[in-house]
Enzyme design. Structure first.
Site, PDB file in Angstrom:
ATOM      1  N   GLY A 181       0.630  -1.325  -0.013  1.00 39.87           N
ATOM      2  CA  GLY A 181      -0.052   0.015  -0.042  1.00 39.87           C
ATOM      3  C   GLY A 181       0.930   1.393   0.024  1.00 39.87           C
ATOM      4  O   GLY A 181       1.754   1.369   0.838  1.00 39.87           O
ATOM      5  N   ARG A 211       1.257  -4.978  -5.850  1.00 37.24           N
ATOM      6  CA  ARG A 211       1.380  -6.397  -5.358  1.00 37.24           C
ATOM      7  C   ARG A 211       1.980  -7.368  -6.137  1.00 37.24           C
ATOM      8  O   ARG A 211       1.551  -7.108  -7.502  1.00 37.24           O
ATOM      9  CB  ARG A 211       0.164  -6.677  -4.502  1.00 37.24           C
ATOM     10  CG  ARG A 211      -0.305  -6.523  -3.092  1.00 37.24           C
ATOM     11  CD  ARG A 211      -1.133  -5.722  -2.811  1.00 37.24           C
ATOM     12  NE  ARG A 211      -1.153  -5.065  -1.549  1.00 37.24           N
ATOM     13  CZ  ARG A 211      -1.768  -3.904  -0.788  1.00 37.24           C
ATOM     14  NH1 ARG A 211      -2.377  -3.273  -1.914  1.00 37.24           N
ATOM     15  NH2 ARG A 211      -1.453  -3.538   0.262  1.00 37.24           N
ATOM     16  N   GLY A 260       5.333  -1.997   3.953  1.00 37.38           N
ATOM     17  CA  GLY A 260       4.975  -2.551   5.110  1.00 37.38           C
ATOM     18  C   GLY A 260       5.512  -3.991   5.302  1.00 37.38           C
ATOM     19  O   GLY A 260       6.342  -4.313   4.763  1.00 37.38           O
ATOM     20  N   ASP A 261       4.425  -4.550   6.309  1.00 37.33           N
ATOM     21  CA  ASP A 261       5.134  -6.031   6.598  1.00 37.33           C
ATOM     22  C   ASP A 261       5.522  -6.959   5.537  1.00 37.33           C
ATOM     23  O   ASP A 261       6.280  -7.677   5.464  1.00 37.33           O
ATOM     24  CB  ASP A 261       4.002  -6.853   7.579  1.00 37.33           C
ATOM     25  CG  ASP A 261       4.449  -6.262   8.921  1.00 37.33           C
ATOM     26  OD1 ASP A 261       5.377  -5.494   9.148  1.00 37.33           O
ATOM     27  OD2 ASP A 261       3.620  -6.525   9.795  1.00 37.33           O
ATOM     28  N   THR A 315       3.357   2.911   5.911  1.00 32.84           N
ATOM     29  CA  THR A 315       2.169   2.605   5.990  1.00 32.84           C
ATOM     30  C   THR A 315       1.490   3.465   6.782  1.00 32.84           C
ATOM     31  O   THR A 315       1.900   4.004   7.855  1.00 32.84           O
ATOM     32  CB  THR A 315       2.106   1.196   6.595  1.00 32.84           C
ATOM     33  OG1 THR A 315       0.563   1.020   6.891  1.00 32.84           O
ATOM     34  CG2 THR A 315       2.928   0.837   7.686  1.00 32.84           C
ATOM     35  N   ASP A 331      -1.108   2.955   8.359  1.00 32.33           N
ATOM     36  CA  ASP A 331      -1.592   2.345   9.645  1.00 32.33           C
ATOM     37  C   ASP A 331      -0.561   2.437  10.832  1.00 32.33           C
ATOM     38  O   ASP A 331      -1.119   2.164  11.849  1.00 32.33           O
ATOM     39  CB  ASP A 331      -1.713   0.759   9.382  1.00 32.33           C
ATOM     40  CG  ASP A 331      -3.078   0.551   8.295  1.00 32.33           C
ATOM     41  OD1 ASP A 331      -3.962   1.201   8.146  1.00 32.33           O
ATOM     42  OD2 ASP A 331      -3.010  -0.517   7.659  1.00 32.33           O
ATOM     43  N   ASP A 379       1.283   0.502  11.969  1.00 31.48           N
ATOM     44  CA  ASP A 379       1.337  -0.665  12.755  1.00 31.48           C
ATOM     45  C   ASP A 379       2.600  -1.530  12.680  1.00 31.48           C
ATOM     46  O   ASP A 379       2.481  -2.584  13.001  1.00 31.48           O
ATOM     47  CB  ASP A 379       0.222  -1.438  12.387  1.00 31.48           C
ATOM     48  CG  ASP A 379      -0.086  -1.979  11.063  1.00 31.48           C
ATOM     49  OD1 ASP A 379       0.999  -1.550  10.288  1.00 31.48           O
ATOM     50  OD2 ASP A 379      -0.531  -2.624  10.602  1.00 31.48           O
ATOM     51  N   MET A 385      -9.500   4.337   7.782  1.00 33.26           N
ATOM     52  CA  MET A 385      -8.588   2.999   7.321  1.00 33.26           C
ATOM     53  C   MET A 385      -8.073   2.492   8.488  1.00 33.26           C
ATOM     54  O   MET A 385      -7.730   3.161   9.425  1.00 33.26           O
ATOM     55  CB  MET A 385      -7.563   3.495   6.425  1.00 33.26           C
ATOM     56  CG  MET A 385      -8.137   3.471   4.961  1.00 33.26           C
ATOM     57  SD  MET A 385      -6.901   3.688   3.628  1.00 33.26           S
ATOM     58  CE  MET A 385      -7.840   3.169   2.015  1.00 33.26           C
ATOM     59  N   ARG A 391      -7.447  -1.726   8.988  1.00 34.28           N
ATOM     60  CA  ARG A 391      -8.058  -3.018   9.011  1.00 34.28           C
ATOM     61  C   ARG A 391      -7.720  -3.815  10.378  1.00 34.28           C
ATOM     62  O   ARG A 391      -8.582  -4.539  10.747  1.00 34.28           O
ATOM     63  CB  ARG A 391      -7.698  -3.984   7.702  1.00 34.28           C
ATOM     64  CG  ARG A 391      -8.607  -4.791   7.142  1.00 34.28           C
ATOM     65  CD  ARG A 391      -8.274  -5.157   5.631  1.00 34.28           C
ATOM     66  NE  ARG A 391      -8.547  -4.180   4.630  1.00 34.28           N
ATOM     67  CZ  ARG A 391      -7.841  -4.196   3.598  1.00 34.28           C
ATOM     68  NH1 ARG A 391      -6.846  -5.142   3.420  1.00 34.28           N
ATOM     69  NH2 ARG A 391      -8.099  -3.117   2.612  1.00 34.28           N
TER      70      ARG A 391
HETATM   71  P1  ADP Z   1       2.418  -4.077   2.641  1.00 28.96           P
HETATM   72  O1  ADP Z   1       4.069  -4.154   2.135  1.00 28.96           O
HETATM   73  O2  ADP Z   1       2.015  -2.934   2.602  1.00 28.96           O
HETATM   74  O3  ADP Z   1       2.388  -5.203   3.981  1.00 28.96           O
HETATM   75  P2  ADP Z   1       1.522  -6.513   0.992  1.00 28.96           P
HETATM   76  O4  ADP Z   1       1.200  -7.412   2.191  1.00 28.96           O
HETATM   77  O5  ADP Z   1       0.488  -6.374  -0.153  1.00 28.96           O
HETATM   78  O6  ADP Z   1       1.868  -5.149   1.292  1.00 28.96           O
HETATM   79  O7  ADP Z   1       3.044  -6.930   0.309  1.00 28.96           O
HETATM   80  C1  ADP Z   1       3.615  -6.463  -0.782  1.00 28.96           C
HETATM   81  C2  ADP Z   1       4.331  -7.424  -1.641  1.00 28.96           C
HETATM   82  O8  ADP Z   1       5.490  -7.729  -0.776  1.00 28.96           O
HETATM   83  C3  ADP Z   1       3.517  -8.382  -1.970  1.00 28.96           C
HETATM   84  O9  ADP Z   1       2.669  -8.375  -3.083  1.00 28.96           O
HETATM   85  C4  ADP Z   1       4.462  -9.549  -2.244  1.00 28.96           C
HETATM   86  O10 ADP Z   1       5.199  -9.104  -3.578  1.00 28.96           O
HETATM   87  C5  ADP Z   1       5.562  -9.231  -1.484  1.00 28.96           C
HETATM   88  N1  ADP Z   1       5.726 -10.257  -0.371  1.00 28.96           N
HETATM   89  C6  ADP Z   1       4.842 -10.514   0.821  1.00 28.96           C
HETATM   90  N2  ADP Z   1       4.795 -11.471   1.645  1.00 28.96           N
HETATM   91  C7  ADP Z   1       5.907 -12.074   0.842  1.00 28.96           C
HETATM   92  C8  ADP Z   1       6.634 -13.187   1.231  1.00 28.96           C
HETATM   93  N3  ADP Z   1       6.270 -14.236   2.285  1.00 28.96           N
HETATM   94  N4  ADP Z   1       7.560 -13.836   0.477  1.00 28.96           N
HETATM   95  C9  ADP Z   1       7.845 -12.994  -0.669  1.00 28.96           C
HETATM   96  N5  ADP Z   1       7.476 -11.682  -0.966  1.00 28.96           N
HETATM   97  C10 ADP Z   1       6.244 -11.200  -0.357  1.00 28.96           C
END
Ligand code: ADP
Length: 326
Positions: free
Chosen positions: A16, A77, A107-108, A130, A132, A134, A174, A176
């Site tokens: 995000g 993503r 983010g995570d 992020t 959030d 968080d 926002m 979640r």
């Molecule tokens: P955020 O970084 O905001 O938490 P997402 O959870 O959508 O967003 O994660 C962003 C991107 O990071 C994912 O679309 C993917 O490409 C990569 N990613 C997330 N988890 C993994 C994982 N376990 N292994 C490899 N790449 C990952």
């Protein structure tokens, strides 16, 4: 520890978006340039790494972006990167492009991707971005302050019309899984009630009684702030109608909270984090998340960072309760 000199780094934004990401990209590119290192901007998160979709980010390419929301590198993503084959493509791309270190802003999820790359020998640094707020290892993530201020500006406008018509407003912000934004915004707009996913909602006590109390104390309108993780704002609106006869206006602020020119806090924090990320790589350290704690920059192991959760600050929540109790 790195065993070779860094000549080229990559930077990407993923997951995000958050206002201030551009300021972080700029800081990474400028710090790299100041040390005579080439910086490649990788487009659309890990997709760009897999596809070799990169652009050179010299100091001039990042001119004027500190004021801009969004991310000039786009974000996306990338489910393919979560497969072993996709990850391997990303690792091969880093080798092919000569990327000696990667700064991943997000983010995570983004940090999980960075950790996976690190496990394949690509030095990575995560920068928390992020709205959030968080991410467990840091007291602050890029974008939160701007998102708060955007929500506040919108709700202040809503309040004017709610006051004129003596109405109730239910506003979904926002969040979640995290109520940081809802609590900050709720306190700042003088909300009647603030509902967050971390706390169980007792509808009668947490909403109806607060609305009644506000009315008894002479306030002719109510603003109920709901974090999206609590449930649908429209359902809460229907329930208020059923129980009070007041027909609330429901507003879902949605993605507007992700946009806008970053505030001073986000510009400065993102700049500090971007500089720190590159300096950390140059010190030969990697697989870290850049953090800010008590106003000072520091860093934390990515793997450990991913096990940490940033709980709702109890003292902040108590402040919210105190101010919504009469
Ligand atoms: P955020 O970084 O905001 O938490 P997402 O959870 O959508 O967003 O994660 C962003 C991107 O990071 C994912 O679309 C993917 O490409 C990569 N990613 C997330 N988890 C993994 C994982 N376990 N292994 C490899 N790449 C990952």
């Amino acid at each position: 520890m790195l065993d070779k000199k860094i000549a080229r780094i990559g930077v990407l934004t993923s997951g995000g978006d958050a206002p201030g990401m551009n300021a972080a990209i700029r800081a990474v590119a400028r710090t790299a340039a100041a040390h005579g290192i080439q910086c490649l901007g990788i487009r659309r998160g890990y997709n760009g790494l897999i596809n070799g979709d990169v652009t050179e980010l010299g100091p001039q390419n990042v001119a004027g972006i500190v004021t801009r929301g969004g991310t000039i590198l786009y974000t996306a993503r990338c489910p393919e990167f979560m497969t072993e084959a996709g990850l391997q493509k990303g690792v091969d791309s880093c080798r092919y492009l000569g990327i000696d270190g990667l700064v991943a802003i997000g983010g995570d999820g983004t940090f999980r991707g960075a950790l996976a790359l690190a496990a394949h020998g690509v030095p990575t640094i995560g920068v928390p971005g992020t709205i959030d707020n968080d991410i467990g290892c840091t007291h602050y993530s890029i974008g939160f302050d701007t998102a708060c201020n955007t929500a506040i500006a919108c709700i202040d406008k809503l309040r004017d019309t709610m006051q004129s018509h003596e109405r109730c407003s239910v506003v979904e912000v926002m969040g979640r899984n995290a109520g940081h934004l809802a609590v900050y915004v709720g306190i700042a707009v003088g909300a009647t009630a603030i509902l967050v996913p971390e706390k169980e909602v007792e509808f009668e006590t947490d909403v109806i009684e607060k609305m009644r109390s506000a009315r008894i104390h002479g306030r002719n309108h109510s603003i109920i702030i709901v974090a999206e993780g609590v449930g649908r704002a429209t359902d809460i609106g229907h329930r208020i109608l059923e129980e009070t006869g007041m027909d609330p206006r429901v507003t879902i602020l949605g993605h507007i909270q992700r946009g806008g020119s970053p505030t001073a806090r986000d510009r400065v924090t993102a700049s500090r984090m971007g500089v720190y990320a590159v300096e950390t790589l140059l010190e030969g350290r990697s697989n870290r998340v850049v953090c800010i704690r008590n106003g000072e920059m520091c860093d934390h192991d990515i793997e450990e960072a991913l096990t940490m959760k940033r709980d709702l600050q109890e003292s902040m929540y108590r402040t919210a309760l105190a101010l919504t109790s009469v």
